[in-house]
Design an enzyme around this catalytic site. Sequence first.
Site, PDB file in Angstrom:
ATOM      1  N   CYS A   2      -7.677 -78.500 -89.867  1.00 36.79           N
ATOM      2  CA  CYS A   2      -8.500 -78.112 -90.131  1.00 36.79           C
ATOM      3  C   CYS A   2      -8.549 -78.722 -91.315  1.00 36.79           C
ATOM      4  CB  CYS A   2      -8.761 -76.437 -90.484  1.00 36.79           C
ATOM      5  SG  CYS A   2      -8.970 -75.619 -89.540  1.00 36.79           S
ATOM      6  N   ALA A  49     -12.063 -75.017 -84.145  1.00 34.39           N
ATOM      7  CA  ALA A  49     -11.735 -74.246 -83.341  1.00 34.39           C
ATOM      8  C   ALA A  49     -10.592 -74.518 -82.880  1.00 34.39           C
ATOM      9  CB  ALA A  49     -12.507 -72.942 -83.087  1.00 34.39           C
ATOM     10  N   ILE A  50      -9.706 -73.871 -82.826  1.00 34.61           N
ATOM     11  CA  ILE A  50      -8.620 -73.833 -81.248  1.00 34.61           C
ATOM     12  C   ILE A  50      -7.767 -72.837 -81.192  1.00 34.61           C
ATOM     13  CG2 ILE A  50      -6.694 -75.116 -81.083  1.00 34.61           C
ATOM     14  CD1 ILE A  50      -8.460 -77.070 -81.761  1.00 34.61           C
ATOM     15  N   ASN A  71      -4.468 -74.938 -92.436  1.00 39.66           N
ATOM     16  CA  ASN A  71      -4.903 -76.187 -91.911  1.00 39.66           C
ATOM     17  C   ASN A  71      -3.460 -76.082 -90.429  1.00 39.66           C
ATOM     18  OD1 ASN A  71      -5.055 -78.800 -90.886  1.00 39.66           O
ATOM     19  ND2 ASN A  71      -3.884 -80.196 -91.883  1.00 39.66           N
ATOM     20  N   GLY A  72      -3.260 -76.598 -89.317  1.00 41.67           N
ATOM     21  CA  GLY A  72      -2.334 -76.641 -88.630  1.00 41.67           C
ATOM     22  C   GLY A  72      -2.069 -75.890 -87.312  1.00 41.67           C
ATOM     23  N   GLY A 328       3.301 -88.881 -78.597  1.00 38.61           N
ATOM     24  CA  GLY A 328       5.120 -89.178 -78.675  1.00 38.61           C
ATOM     25  C   GLY A 328       5.597 -89.122 -80.218  1.00 38.61           C
TER      26      GLY A 328
END
Length: 496
Positions: A2, A49-50, A71-72, A328
């Site tokens: 976010c 939204a996760i 955020n995160g 990676g």
Amino acid sequence: MCGIVAIHDPVTTHAELGHQMLDRVRHRGPDGYGSRTVGDTWLGHTRLAIVDLADGDQPLGSDDGHWVVANGEIYNHSDLREDAGYAFRTRSDSEAALAAARSGSDDDLAELRGMFAFVVAHADGTVLAARDPLGVKPLYWVRDGSMTAFASELGAFDPQTRPHVEEFPPGFRWSPESGLARFRDLRTDVAPVESRDDAIAAIRSSFVDSVRYRMMGDVPVGVFLSGGLDSSLVAAVMARYADPSRGPIHSFAAGTKDSTDLAAARRVADHLGLEHHERVFGPDEVVAVLPDVVGCMESYEPSLVRSGVPNYLLSELASTTVKVVLTGEGADELFAGYDHLRAIDHEQLAEELIRSVEGLHNLNLQRCDRVTMAHGLEARVPFLDRSLVYLAQRIPIEWKLPRERGQEKALLREAFAGWLPDDILWRPKEQFGDGSGMADVMQREAYRVAADRDWQAVRVAGLPAPRSREELAYQRMFADHLEGVHPRVLGRFATA
């Protein structure tokens, strides 16, 4: 993932300013927009939204009046719920950050496993801000009189404020009462791993766990695939442990038409059975998008820009299919993957590696966050899980130096023997800007982006003398993005 803004001021409220700042990071969260004044603090949040799509809107509150904007992702939030002594109200991983901050314990903050920047406020006027130890997630702040303001990106702040803005340090928390204090260090002095075989087994186990943690979410998860070792290993673990009911793993690659990265990525995707997508670009597209890339990254460092352009275009493509990608980043810093490290004295190399990990938040992690979030896409970095960061420091430096076939990162390659085709597992390293074809493009196009006849005599006020015509062009774009910043402080944000 976010965008957040928080403004703490015991003297006056700043709701109008808060909304202006939040609008400038709206691209970081296209799925929701929320704000709340809590005591002396205005909190704003724009949501991608996760996790917990239904009930995870922010600001997120507790029963006792604490509110958070975060955020995160907190990957171990399910584990933390079992021992928190706190009545969780949602399934959101951000509520684990709220619970840790509410406890007032640095040990609880240190247990958060993930990437995060958050601010928690209470009606009684207390406030706490914290950022993850690696600085995977960005956070900037400014202290101006009675006001302390926080935001996810430098561009969120007003031009007249930007000269005073600083980066909030990774691994620290802040409150008005106690000031800045570190809650977790990246360095460890735990005893070295006893044998090479033990190191290989530990690398494999830790990395698999890290990737599986980062497949968490209620939305599709994909992978950026360059065809190099690091991203290919991420893809291999994802393919092996994917839940078939959630559909195929989507992989994404970018490069010029004949780039080596595209060819290698296709081979990896075919071998692993991934649903593969490509973004092929040409010189005109590169030149056209450069100002946007430099602006969103808030950096003019040429190697970052060269790798940032393919990643920016790749993020634009991926965002139409998934909301989360694994990348990676970090393997070279942990396992001595860069050629220039071979010339460093062994006794100094261990310190150089940990210093390079500590500096990633100003370099590759900054690029990774900004180019993905410019398109509302979350990037996760499994090589930089704290378990791997600590494990890498326990591996004797001699074991990290080239051995098998003269290749760097031999330990990492040996740990996953059989997981990839041998030619991919032992493929020589290329910088992403080289393998994608970006370096060749910019060598040809430098005159278009900085046409000055005598470019070496031209400087951008406040910035160092450009090392190349290409860098001069990026400096100009960078200065345009930060218009209004006094020249003497402009240089502070070259890689911040």
